[in-house]
Design an enzyme around this catalytic site. Structure first.
Site, PDB file in Angstrom:
ATOM      1  CB  SER A  10      25.240  40.540   5.017  1.00  0.00           C
ATOM      2  OG  SER A  10      25.053  41.479   3.969  1.00  0.00           O
ATOM      3  CG  HIS A  35      21.021  38.967   5.641  1.00  0.00           C
ATOM      4  ND1 HIS A  35      19.746  38.965   6.121  1.00  0.00           N
ATOM      5  CD2 HIS A  35      21.245  40.485   5.522  1.00  0.00           C
ATOM      6  CE1 HIS A  35      19.278  40.131   6.213  1.00  0.00           C
ATOM      7  NE2 HIS A  35      20.256  41.099   5.988  1.00  0.00           N
ATOM      8  CG  ASP A  37      21.783  43.424   3.369  1.00  0.00           C
ATOM      9  OD1 ASP A  37      20.770  43.346   4.146  1.00  0.00           O
ATOM     10  OD2 ASP A  37      22.908  42.982   4.120  1.00  0.00           O
ATOM     11  CG  MET A  39      21.034  47.995  -0.443  1.00  0.00           C
ATOM     12  SD  MET A  39      22.321  48.712  -0.021  1.00  0.00           S
ATOM     13  CE  MET A  39      22.824  47.918   1.427  1.00  0.00           C
ATOM     14  CG  HIS A  68      16.884  43.612   4.483  1.00  0.00           C
ATOM     15  ND1 HIS A  68      18.078  43.903   5.428  1.00  0.00           N
ATOM     16  CD2 HIS A  68      16.054  44.350   4.974  1.00  0.00           C
ATOM     17  CE1 HIS A  68      17.623  45.461   5.936  1.00  0.00           C
ATOM     18  NE2 HIS A  68      16.341  45.308   5.705  1.00  0.00           N
ATOM     19  CG  MET A  70      17.083  47.290   3.021  1.00  0.00           C
ATOM     20  SD  MET A  70      18.844  47.817   3.355  1.00  0.00           S
ATOM     21  CE  MET A  70      19.634  46.179   2.915  1.00  0.00           C
ATOM     22  CG  MET A 139      17.481  48.090   9.667  1.00  0.00           C
ATOM     23  SD  MET A 139      18.624  46.860   9.008  1.00  0.00           S
ATOM     24  CE  MET A 139      19.919  47.746   8.199  1.00  0.00           C
ATOM     25  CG  ASP A 175      21.692  43.824   9.015  1.00  0.00           C
ATOM     26  OD1 ASP A 175      22.939  43.902   8.994  1.00  0.00           O
ATOM     27  OD2 ASP A 175      21.099  43.653   7.958  1.00  0.00           O
TER      28      ASP A 175
END
Length: 227
Positions: A10, A35, A37, A39, A68, A70, A139, A175
């Site tokens: 990540s 990966h 992330d 947010m 991913h 979020m 998660m 993850d």
């Protein structure tokens, strides 16, 4: 069938001051996927980066970009991340009212579709969308920031989702707090794709990335058993 283990570092744990170089370094060190992330400060309590950053670092590797999201709402942003270079787009089951529709939209953009479950979300939430999926992400921390401790209570959920997947060609990703100390347990439970941030980027010393990845990969072999 035993599937190859995928290690997906990540970049949330990378040095953002030289993010492109970090992506190239973790690629050279043996990462299978990258990966990302994302947010939004709304669905989760932090803001990381958006599609423009993914577009900027995309030229530094040819590895799969595992994005991913979020964020909520998510549908309006799917096309932007697809155009930025995402290969897999994973959304949260909790982030919108029409999960099936959102997954169809990802597929229509020519991307692989994933769904993520927060620790408190039961696996039954994805029962009726399994055939839309290329990946399920469990998660093992509460999403929003790195460096949290692994939640052991998620191991039974991983096992149950593996049973739900059956023979479908769906990757089961985990993850959150993944280290050499718990990798074997999550693989034994049925995971085949591991996301790790701090355990791989710790110290942001590129010379150590290959050793960190090799150590995590070695740890997963303890949990392998033919099926």
């Amino acid at each position: 069938m035993t599937r190859d283990i995928v290690i997906a570092p990540s970049i949330l744990a990378a040095n953002f001051a030289r993010l492109g170089e970090e992506v190239a370094a973790i690629d050279a060190a043996g990462a299978d996927w990258i990966h990302c992330d994302v947010m939004d400060g709304h669905f989760v309590p932090n803001i990381s980066f958006g599609a423009d950053v993914i577009k900027a670092v995309r030229p530094f590797t040819t590895k799969t970009f595992d994005v991913h999201l979020m964020i909520a709402p998510v549908d309006a942003y799917l096309e932007g991340f697809a155009k930025a270079g995402a290969d897999i787009i994973t959304i949260h089951a909790e982030a919108g009212p029409h999960l099936d529709s959102s997954l169809q939209a990802i597929r229509a953009l020519g991307k692989k579709a994933g769904v993520s479950l927060c620790p408190s979300t039961p696996e039954g939430t994805i029962e009726y969308v399994l055939d839309r999926l290329d990946l399920v992400l469990v998660m093992t921390v509460n999403p929003g920031f790195g460096g949290q401790a692994f939640l052991e209570c998620q191991i039974p959920k991983i096992r149950r989702i593996r049973a739900m997947i059956g023979d479908r060609p769906i990757r089961l990703q985990v993850d959150g707090g993944i280290t050499c100390h718990n990798a074997a347990a999550v693989v034994e439970a049925g995971a085949d794709t591991l996301v790790a941030g701090s355990a791989l980027f710790g110290g942001n010393i590129a010379a150590e990335y290959a050793t960190n990845i090799a150590g995590l990969r070695m740890a997963t072999r303890v949990g392998r058993s033919p099926s």
